[in-house]
Design an enzyme around this catalytic site. Sequence first.
Site, PDB file in Angstrom:
ATOM      1  N   TRP A 322      -7.394   7.762  20.899  1.00  6.87           N
ATOM      2  CA  TRP A 322      -7.381   7.537  19.452  1.00  6.87           C
ATOM      3  C   TRP A 322      -6.005   7.852  18.873  1.00  6.87           C
ATOM      4  CZ3 TRP A 322      -6.507  11.111  15.497  1.00  6.87           C
ATOM      5  CH2 TRP A 322      -6.724  10.649  14.199  1.00  6.87           C
ATOM      6  N   HIS A 323      -5.329   8.851  19.430  1.00  4.55           N
ATOM      7  CA  HIS A 323      -4.035   9.236  18.889  1.00  4.55           C
ATOM      8  C   HIS A 323      -2.961   8.186  19.134  1.00  4.55           C
ATOM      9  CE1 HIS A 323      -5.694  13.314  18.394  1.00  4.55           C
ATOM     10  NE2 HIS A 323      -4.675  13.528  17.586  1.00  4.55           N
ATOM     11  N   GLY A 324      -3.069   7.431  20.182  1.00  5.13           N
ATOM     12  CA  GLY A 324      -2.028   6.443  20.445  1.00  5.13           C
ATOM     13  C   GLY A 324      -2.413   5.499  21.559  1.00  5.13           C
TER      14      GLY A 324
END
Length: 457
Positions: A322-324
């Site tokens: 989700w972060h990247g």
Amino acid sequence: MLFNSLVFLLGFLPAALVLHALVERYRPEWRLPVLLALSFVFYGWWDIRFVPLLAASIVLNWLAAGLFLRTRAALLIPLAIGLNLLVLAAYKYLNFFADLANLIPGASLPHADIVLPLGISFFTFHHVMYLTDLRVGRAPPYDLVRYGLYIAFFPQVLAGPLVRWSEIMHQFEERPYLRSDAAERIGRGLMLLCVGLAKKVLIGDPLSVTVNPVFQAAAEGKVVTMVEAWQATLGFTFQIYFDFSGYTDMALGIALLFGVVLPQNFDAPYRAASLRDFWRRWHMTLSRFLRDYLYIPLGGNRRGLALQVAALFATMTLGGLWHGAGLTFVAWGAAHGLGLGAGLLWRRAGWPMPAMLGWMLTFGFVMLTWVFFRATSFEAALAIFKGLFGLAPVGSGFRWRTIALAAAIAILGPTAWEAVRRLPPSRLVAVLFATLFVVLLLKIGDDANYDFIYFQF
């Protein structure tokens, strides 16, 4: 429009506050529509092309919620959630999936030239929370204006905190400036705004000078010395904290000025004595989301130790993704999943862990795994790790002053929320914060203005 820009601090925010105050006094029934309109202006300032995306996202999810309440069609909510995640994947992960496919011999998928809309991960998760709770009967229906404001409220639309509908919707019904503590809320809000801005401008941004050149050199395949590696790794450890917690403090402060209390997102995470404790203190609203909407549905701690460890690993790996859109983010999340699993097994075995040793192990683990988070590739991460573990030249010129100051504040000092709550109302405090605000404005106008790190997620 960035919180740390002059156009926001000297233009949009004062104008929005004046308009909101006038409407609240003379036309209180217009308050929520005006806040929603201001939120769209704020969002569209960055790139007006994505305003229709945000608007369509709100309208379609609101219609899906209404249709579900009328028909009780079992598949409607999962389909709506799936569509939200599909849109997120199309914007954020299309090239990532293409890169994975290109690992197959003979595959050659092109990259799409896609601009990632700011805040899409955050407002998508807000939709998911509301729709999930609606499906199980926890969330009530709302009209379009209130639902739209829940999704698009400008202090939190770009990078959180992730707010549950139950934490904010009832506040939209209040007359905030008629409360007995209205003046205190405004004062605390202004102080939080200043403290968060100071974190970003005076600590977070200067740390980028010790971090960015080293990681850039690693990305270019250059040798990173031991001094550079430790400088960059320690620097980023505190840079991301002051950058993101500074944004959150500003978001909480700005929301207070409009009569809304947002949930806390940081609680001195670098004082944590275990990895579990760290995630209870770092990005607290995301940790809560991952726990309630992913970890528990995957089985949580209800179906045996083996499944619990697997659920922890899967939850954190997906949290990393989700972060990247990159395998380095997946590796970062997976490492935390393994670390949390190891901590669970340690506790189940009943082995002791002295507090100081626990803190050292936790801080060291978090610091080392930040390398995956910051590096642009595994090759760049390897170059940093070689320097950290003495497999590169020693080097010289360690820039320690800003890092030492950041470490002292992050580890020993109070959180911004605690500090602001402890300060008694006085003319001296008001003068000091006014002076700080002027200094910060001059600093912003004189130096390069860095984006907040979490805006890219």
